[in-house]
Design a protein around this motif. Structure first.
Motif, PDB file in Angstrom:
ATOM      1  N   VAL A   1       1.683 -16.790 -14.550  1.00 20.07           N
ATOM      2  CA  VAL A   1       2.729 -15.890 -15.039  1.00 20.07           C
ATOM      3  C   VAL A   1       3.996 -16.133 -14.225  1.00 20.07           C
ATOM      4  O   VAL A   1       4.030 -15.860 -13.023  1.00 20.07           O
ATOM      5  N   GLU A   2       5.013 -16.656 -14.887  1.00 21.85           N
ATOM      6  CA  GLU A   2       6.279 -16.955 -14.219  1.00 21.85           C
ATOM      7  C   GLU A   2       6.915 -15.675 -13.676  1.00 21.85           C
ATOM      8  O   GLU A   2       6.954 -14.650 -14.354  1.00 21.85           O
ATOM      9  N   GLY A   3       7.378 -15.734 -12.442  1.00 17.16           N
ATOM     10  CA  GLY A   3       8.080 -14.600 -11.833  1.00 17.16           C
ATOM     11  C   GLY A   3       7.180 -13.459 -11.408  1.00 17.16           C
ATOM     12  O   GLY A   3       7.660 -12.368 -11.131  1.00 17.16           O
ATOM     13  N   ALA A   4       5.865 -13.703 -11.337  1.00 15.93           N
ATOM     14  CA  ALA A   4       4.935 -12.637 -10.948  1.00 15.93           C
ATOM     15  C   ALA A   4       4.555 -12.760  -9.479  1.00 15.93           C
ATOM     16  O   ALA A   4       4.294 -13.850  -8.986  1.00 15.93           O
ATOM     17  N   THR A   5       4.534 -11.622  -8.800  1.00 11.00           N
ATOM     18  CA  THR A   5       4.088 -11.561  -7.412  1.00 11.00           C
ATOM     19  C   THR A   5       3.039 -10.466  -7.282  1.00 11.00           C
ATOM     20  O   THR A   5       2.915  -9.609  -8.157  1.00 11.00           O
ATOM     21  N   THR A   6       2.297 -10.503  -6.190  1.00  9.31           N
ATOM     22  CA  THR A   6       1.278  -9.489  -5.947  1.00  9.31           C
ATOM     23  C   THR A   6       1.541  -8.813  -4.611  1.00  9.31           C
ATOM     24  O   THR A   6       2.129  -9.405  -3.711  1.00  9.31           O
ATOM     25  N   LEU A   7       1.090  -7.581  -4.523  1.00  9.31           N
ATOM     26  CA  LEU A   7       1.288  -6.800  -3.309  1.00  9.31           C
ATOM     27  C   LEU A   7       0.149  -5.805  -3.176  1.00  9.31           C
ATOM     28  O   LEU A   7      -0.176  -5.095  -4.132  1.00  9.31           O
ATOM     29  N   VAL A   8      -0.464  -5.750  -1.997  1.00 10.90           N
ATOM     30  CA  VAL A   8      -1.503  -4.771  -1.697  1.00 10.90           C
ATOM     31  C   VAL A   8      -1.012  -3.950  -0.516  1.00 10.90           C
ATOM     32  O   VAL A   8      -0.660  -4.510   0.522  1.00 10.90           O
ATOM     33  N   VAL A   9      -0.967  -2.623  -0.696  1.00 12.17           N
ATOM     34  CA  VAL A   9      -0.481  -1.740   0.352  1.00 12.17           C
ATOM     35  C   VAL A   9      -1.443  -0.570   0.524  1.00 12.17           C
ATOM     36  O   VAL A   9      -2.229  -0.266  -0.372  1.00 12.17           O
ATOM     37  N   ASP A  10      -1.360   0.079   1.665  1.00  9.59           N
ATOM     38  CA  ASP A  10      -2.142   1.282   1.930  1.00  9.59           C
ATOM     39  C   ASP A  10      -1.281   2.497   1.616  1.00  9.59           C
ATOM     40  O   ASP A  10      -0.067   2.474   1.826  1.00  9.59           O
ATOM     41  N   GLY A  11      -1.923   3.557   1.134  1.00  8.87           N
ATOM     42  CA  GLY A  11      -1.185   4.785   0.900  1.00  8.87           C
ATOM     43  C   GLY A  11      -1.827   5.651  -0.167  1.00  8.87           C
ATOM     44  O   GLY A  11      -2.927   5.398  -0.637  1.00  8.87           O
ATOM     45  N   HIS A  12      -1.081   6.669  -0.561  1.00  5.82           N
ATOM     46  CA  HIS A  12      -1.482   7.567  -1.645  1.00  5.82           C
ATOM     47  C   HIS A  12      -0.961   6.960  -2.940  1.00  5.82           C
ATOM     48  O   HIS A  12       0.212   6.598  -3.032  1.00  5.82           O
ATOM     49  N   SER A  13      -1.795   6.830  -3.943  1.00  2.71           N
ATOM     50  CA  SER A  13      -1.456   6.056  -5.142  1.00  2.71           C
ATOM     51  C   SER A  13      -0.121   6.431  -5.774  1.00  2.71           C
ATOM     52  O   SER A  13       0.792   5.602  -5.841  1.00  2.71           O
ATOM     53  N   SER A  14       0.013   7.646  -6.263  1.00  2.00           N
ATOM     54  CA  SER A  14       1.232   7.980  -7.008  1.00  2.00           C
ATOM     55  C   SER A  14       2.468   7.954  -6.115  1.00  2.00           C
ATOM     56  O   SER A  14       3.513   7.423  -6.514  1.00  2.00           O
ATOM     57  N   ARG A  15       2.372   8.484  -4.920  1.00  2.00           N
ATOM     58  CA  ARG A  15       3.548   8.485  -4.023  1.00  2.00           C
ATOM     59  C   ARG A  15       3.966   7.068  -3.656  1.00  2.00           C
ATOM     60  O   ARG A  15       5.163   6.756  -3.597  1.00  2.00           O
ATOM     61  N   THR A  16       3.005   6.200  -3.423  1.00  2.00           N
ATOM     62  CA  THR A  16       3.310   4.822  -3.043  1.00  2.00           C
ATOM     63  C   THR A  16       3.911   4.056  -4.208  1.00  2.00           C
ATOM     64  O   THR A  16       4.862   3.286  -4.033  1.00  2.00           O
ATOM     65  N   ILE A  17       3.387   4.249  -5.404  1.00  2.00           N
ATOM     66  CA  ILE A  17       3.938   3.604  -6.599  1.00  2.00           C
ATOM     67  C   ILE A  17       5.381   4.044  -6.802  1.00  2.00           C
ATOM     68  O   ILE A  17       6.274   3.219  -7.026  1.00  2.00           O
ATOM     69  N   LEU A  18       5.633   5.334  -6.732  1.00  2.00           N
ATOM     70  CA  LEU A  18       6.984   5.859  -6.939  1.00  2.00           C
ATOM     71  C   LEU A  18       7.943   5.384  -5.850  1.00  2.00           C
ATOM     72  O   LEU A  18       9.084   5.011  -6.137  1.00  2.00           O
ATOM     73  N   ALA A  19       7.491   5.365  -4.610  1.00  2.00           N
ATOM     74  CA  ALA A  19       8.349   4.898  -3.513  1.00  2.00           C
ATOM     75  C   ALA A  19       8.694   3.425  -3.694  1.00  2.00           C
ATOM     76  O   ALA A  19       9.845   3.023  -3.504  1.00  2.00           O
ATOM     77  N   HIS A  20       7.704   2.619  -4.070  1.00  2.00           N
ATOM     78  CA  HIS A  20       7.976   1.198  -4.283  1.00  2.00           C
ATOM     79  C   HIS A  20       8.989   1.016  -5.417  1.00  2.00           C
ATOM     80  O   HIS A  20       9.910   0.209  -5.301  1.00  2.00           O
ATOM     81  N   ALA A  21       8.805   1.750  -6.494  1.00  2.00           N
ATOM     82  CA  ALA A  21       9.732   1.643  -7.626  1.00  2.00           C
ATOM     83  C   ALA A  21      11.148   2.021  -7.208  1.00  2.00           C
ATOM     84  O   ALA A  21      12.117   1.327  -7.540  1.00  2.00           O
ATOM     85  N   ASN A  22      11.283   3.107  -6.469  1.00  2.00           N
ATOM     86  CA  ASN A  22      12.614   3.560  -6.036  1.00  2.00           C
ATOM     87  C   ASN A  22      13.260   2.597  -5.049  1.00  2.00           C
ATOM     88  O   ASN A  22      14.457   2.341  -5.116  1.00  2.00           O
ATOM     89  N   ASN A  23      12.483   2.056  -4.129  1.00  2.00           N
ATOM     90  CA  ASN A  23      13.022   1.195  -3.077  1.00  2.00           C
ATOM     91  C   ASN A  23      13.293  -0.234  -3.523  1.00  2.00           C
ATOM     92  O   ASN A  23      13.918  -0.998  -2.795  1.00  2.00           O
ATOM     93  N   ASN A  24      12.800  -0.612  -4.705  1.00  2.00           N
ATOM     94  CA  ASN A  24      12.914  -1.998  -5.148  1.00  2.00           C
ATOM     95  C   ASN A  24      13.610  -2.150  -6.495  1.00  2.00           C
ATOM     96  O   ASN A  24      13.454  -3.167  -7.163  1.00  2.00           O
ATOM     97  N   ASP A  25      14.366  -1.140  -6.897  1.00  2.00           N
ATOM     98  CA  ASP A  25      15.144  -1.185  -8.142  1.00  2.00           C
ATOM     99  C   ASP A  25      14.304  -1.577  -9.355  1.00  2.00           C
ATOM    100  O   ASP A  25      14.745  -2.354 -10.207  1.00  2.00           O
ATOM    101  N   VAL A  26      13.114  -1.035  -9.448  1.00  2.00           N
ATOM    102  CA  VAL A  26      12.249  -1.276 -10.599  1.00  2.00           C
ATOM    103  C   VAL A  26      12.847  -0.560 -11.805  1.00  2.00           C
ATOM    104  O   VAL A  26      13.270   0.588 -11.701  1.00  2.00           O
ATOM    105  N   ASP A  27      12.897  -1.245 -12.955  1.00  2.00           N
ATOM    106  CA  ASP A  27      13.436  -0.594 -14.147  1.00  2.00           C
ATOM    107  C   ASP A  27      12.372  -0.271 -15.192  1.00  2.00           C
ATOM    108  O   ASP A  27      12.657   0.359 -16.196  1.00  2.00           O
ATOM    109  N   LEU A  28      11.116  -0.674 -14.944  1.00  2.00           N
ATOM    110  CA  LEU A  28      10.002  -0.311 -15.817  1.00  2.00           C
ATOM    111  C   LEU A  28       8.711  -0.333 -15.014  1.00  2.00           C
ATOM    112  O   LEU A  28       8.451  -1.279 -14.275  1.00  2.00           O
ATOM    113  N   ILE A  29       7.912   0.711 -15.196  1.00  2.00           N
ATOM    114  CA  ILE A  29       6.562   0.766 -14.638  1.00  2.00           C
ATOM    115  C   ILE A  29       5.604   0.741 -15.818  1.00  2.00           C
ATOM    116  O   ILE A  29       5.752   1.530 -16.760  1.00  2.00           O
ATOM    117  N   ILE A  30       4.634  -0.173 -15.784  1.00  2.00           N
ATOM    118  CA  ILE A  30       3.592  -0.225 -16.806  1.00  2.00           C
ATOM    119  C   ILE A  30       2.287   0.124 -16.108  1.00  2.00           C
ATOM    120  O   ILE A  30       1.828  -0.614 -15.237  1.00  2.00           O
TER     121      ILE A  30
END
Length: 135
Positions: free
Chosen positions: A74-103
């Protein structure tokens, strides 16, 4: 089309990670990126004492390998594994990395989800970007 897509991945049996990746590939703009994120929930200290030595490291290595398989080719795909609370970590990553869509893949809700809320429901309620929920 979206330039920066986040695909939180859970490897529970009723989650469709492959389907989420297919949607991400079809909605990604030319030159856009897809990040597959897995959040390893923190275990209570008393629980980790009963796990064999190296168990968490081995589990993380297995998750990294599974994510690589999911994004292979998959062109342009990266992976990341982090520790944390699922929803808070997902939302923080989206906010801190200018994500424009979460699937995010979700299961069929049960009564416990109406009272406590699932990860997908929390992401939908609090995300500052578009969210696509896959069932």
């Amino acid at each position: 089309m979206y330039k920066n897509i986040l695909v939180p991945v859970s490897f529970e049996a009723d989650r469709n990670a492959k389907g989420a990746m297919e949607i991400a590939k079809s909605l990604r703009a030319e030159g856009g990126q897809i990040t597959c994120l897995h959040v390893m929930e923190q275990l209570p200290q008393y629980a980790t004492e009963y796990l064999p030595a190296g168990h968490l490291d081995a589990a993380k290595a297995d998750i990294v390998e599974s994510l690589k398989e999911l994004t292979e080719g998959v062109e342009g795909a990266t992976t990341l594994v982090v520790d944390g609370h699922s929803s808070r970590t997902i939302l923080a990553h989206a906010n801190n990395n200018d994500v424009d869509l979460i699937i995010i893949a979700s299961h069929q809700p049960g009564m416990q989800d109406y009272l406590l809320g699932s990860t997908a429901a929390k992401v939908v309620r609090h995300a500052h970007c578009a969210v696509h929920v896959l069932r």
